[in-house]
Structures are given as structure tokens and as C-alpha cells.
Design a protein around this motif. Structure first.
Motif, mmCIF file in Angstrom:
data_model
loop_
_atom_site.group_PDB
_atom_site.id
_atom_site.type_symbol
_atom_site.label_atom_id
_atom_site.label_comp_id
_atom_site.label_asym_id
_atom_site.label_seq_id
_atom_site.Cartn_x
_atom_site.Cartn_y
_atom_site.Cartn_z
ATOM 1 N N ASP A 171 1.844 -11.602 -6.589
ATOM 2 C CA ASP A 171 2.443 -10.448 -5.905
ATOM 3 C C ASP A 171 1.868 -10.156 -4.518
ATOM 4 O OD1 ASP A 171 4.075 -10.018 -8.120
ATOM 5 O OD2 ASP A 171 2.532 -8.821 -9.117
ATOM 6 N N GLY A 172 0.766 -10.782 -4.160
ATOM 7 C CA GLY A 172 0.208 -10.581 -2.822
ATOM 8 C C GLY A 172 -0.726 -9.393 -2.725
ATOM 9 N N PRO A 173 -0.731 -8.698 -1.563
ATOM 10 C CA PRO A 173 -1.646 -7.562 -1.366
ATOM 11 C C PRO A 173 -1.411 -6.483 -2.419
ATOM 12 C CG PRO A 173 -0.509 -8.135 0.677
ATOM 13 C CD PRO A 173 0.149 -8.907 -0.408
ATOM 14 N N ILE A 174 -2.496 -5.831 -2.814
ATOM 15 C CA ILE A 174 -2.410 -4.817 -3.861
ATOM 16 C C ILE A 174 -2.482 -3.434 -3.228
ATOM 17 C CG2 ILE A 174 -3.497 -3.920 -5.956
ATOM 18 C CD1 ILE A 174 -4.639 -6.797 -6.312
ATOM 19 N N LYS A 175 -1.496 -2.609 -3.526
ATOM 20 C CA LYS A 175 -1.423 -1.260 -2.962
ATOM 21 C C LYS A 175 -2.639 -0.441 -3.381
ATOM 22 C CE LYS A 175 1.763 2.626 -2.416
ATOM 23 N NZ LYS A 175 3.059 3.226 -2.814
ATOM 24 N N ASP A 176 -3.093 0.407 -2.449
ATOM 25 C CA ASP A 176 -4.241 1.298 -2.681
ATOM 26 C C ASP A 176 -5.514 0.520 -2.997
ATOM 27 O OD1 ASP A 176 -2.594 3.548 -2.308
ATOM 28 O OD2 ASP A 176 -1.995 3.508 -4.408
#
Length: 238
Positions: A171-176
Motif C-alpha cells: 500500500d505504500g506510505p502509511i497515513k499518520d
């Protein structure tokens, strides 16, 4: 865009390479590290970017970085620093460290401001496709330092090996999280791109390295082998 290889399939392929297909871990690491170094040389030559710092994790991705450090020195980069906070358990990594010392490549366990400020290139070789978020100490603080350094000096280039460390492989970059604002200037996928490579910026330079798969094996595992040129161990994808 080449079809990405899932984390599960990548792990299964790795296991197959080192069993039925006859490779050793040492062979694969040497070929992967060479392709990383060649990719960097093609995009950021040692005349304009003479000093590089490679941050290595304790696993195979870190081993690729240790190999790449030696090749970068051989390719003419002036100053190479290796940051190796947690040493891997495989005895082979100790041999790679011995080789680096032969080439007067400094190996440190901490990234300090002097090393960082004198680096034109920061190579993220901390974690690869087998990583499961979140990043933990000391790698979370190292990544934060790298991102801050990039914000302060846009001429300093960040290069990620296989996947940007801390990203979810699918999924790539992780939010927060730290990785929400982490975007490398260059991504070097190994063997085949991973799903998270679809999340890189359009201006991120994307290379593929690891020229050790035959077409019939790639077909069996459902991915492509690009048309590498001549003796090149890598190819630019975008």
C-alpha cells in the motif's frame, strides 16, 4: 509499467532461487548490490555527487547495501559512509564489513550531523519487501532525520533500495506515520517492482536491478524480465 510482484510471491521466489534454482544467498546479494550501485552511478555520477551514506538494516536488504557500498567505492565515489545500527546475525555480513574496511569505508552505528551534512546521497537500505510496519527504534529516528535533512537541502538525494523503508510493501506510505511524508528521489526495485512502487511520485527515478532471472522462470512466476542492455545490471523504468 511492469507488473509488480507481491510480497508473498517475492518471498516464495526468493526461497525457490536458493533451493531448486541453485543460487546461494551470497550470490544473490552480490548481484543485487552490484545492480544497486550501477543504478546509482547511472543517475547520480560521482563527479556531481561524490559522497554517499548508506544506511543498512540487519536483514538481506541491509546486506545488499553493504555490497553496494563496496561497488560505489570501486566506481569512483570519493567518500562512502555506512551506517549499520543493528548488525545482522548471518556470519556473511561480517565478511562484507571486513571487505568494506579494506577499502577504507567507515562503518558506524549512528548517523551524526557531520556525516549527514557531508553526504550528497543518502541510500536507504534498511528494510525490504519482508518488512512489516511500523518502524522501530533506532530506524524510526533515522528516517525522521533523513526526511528533515531532505527538507533542508533539496540537492541531497535519497535513494531507496527495493522499497522505501517503513512503507507497506503493498500500500505504500502509511497515513499518520513517519512515512506519510517520505518520498525518495530514486527507487531501485530488485528482481521485480513491488506493489508499493505504484505509489512513488511521477518525478521519482525508478530503476530495476537484479539481472539473474531467466525468462522462463519469470513467466512461471508471473512477472517480466526487461530488455537489459549489453552488460548492464539495471534498467531505468520511467
Amino acid at each position: 509499467m511492469m507488473k509488480p510482484l507481491s510480497a508473498k510471491t517475492a518471498a516464495e521466489l526468493d526461497a525457490s532461487l536458493m533451493s531448486t534454482l541453485g543460487y546461494t544467498l551470497e550470490q544473490l546479494m552480490e548481484l543485487a548490490g552490484l545492480s544497486v550501485a550501477q543504478s546509482i552511478y547511472k543517475e547520480y555520477n560521482p563527479i556531481n555527487y561524490p559522497n554517499a551514506t548508506i544506511i543498512c538494516g540487519p536483514g538481506n536488504n541491509g546486506g545488499d547495501g553493504l555490497v553496494a557500498a563496496r561497488h560505489l567505492k570501486l566506481f569512483g565515489y570519493e567518500k562512502i559512509n555506512v551506517i549499520y545500527p543493528i548488525k545482522g546475525k548471518n556470519p556473511f555480513y561480517d565478511k562484507l564489513i571486513t571487505q568494506l574496511k579494506m577499502f577504507n569505508i567507515e562503518v558506524n552505528d549512528k548517523l551524526n550531523n557531520e556525516i549527514l551534512n557531508n553526504s550528497n546521497l543518502i541510500i536507504d537500505s534498511m528494510f525490504g519487501f519482508s518488512f512489516h510496519p511500523p518502524l522501530r527504534d533506532p530506524f524510526d529516528s533515522i528516517l525522521s532525520t533523513i526526511i528533515k535533512s531532505k527538507n533542508e537541502n533539496n540537492d541531497r538525494k535519497i535513494i531507496a533500495v527495493d522499497i522505501p523503508s517503513g512503507w507497506d510493501v503493498d500500500d505504500g506510505p502509511i497515513k499518520d506515520s513517519i512515512t506519510e511524508n517520505y518520498m525518495p528521489d530514486m527507487l531501485i526495485s530488485l528482481t521485480a517492482p513491488k506493489p508499493c512502487s505504484l505509489k512513488i511520485s511521477p518525478i521519482t527515478n525508478h530503476y530495476l536491478g537484479g539481472r539473474f532471472i531467466s525468462k522462463n522462470i519469470a513467466d512461471k512466476w508471473g512477472f517480466e524480465v526487461p530488455n537489459y542492455k549489453g552488460v548492464d545490471q539495471c534498467i531505468k523504468l520511467n
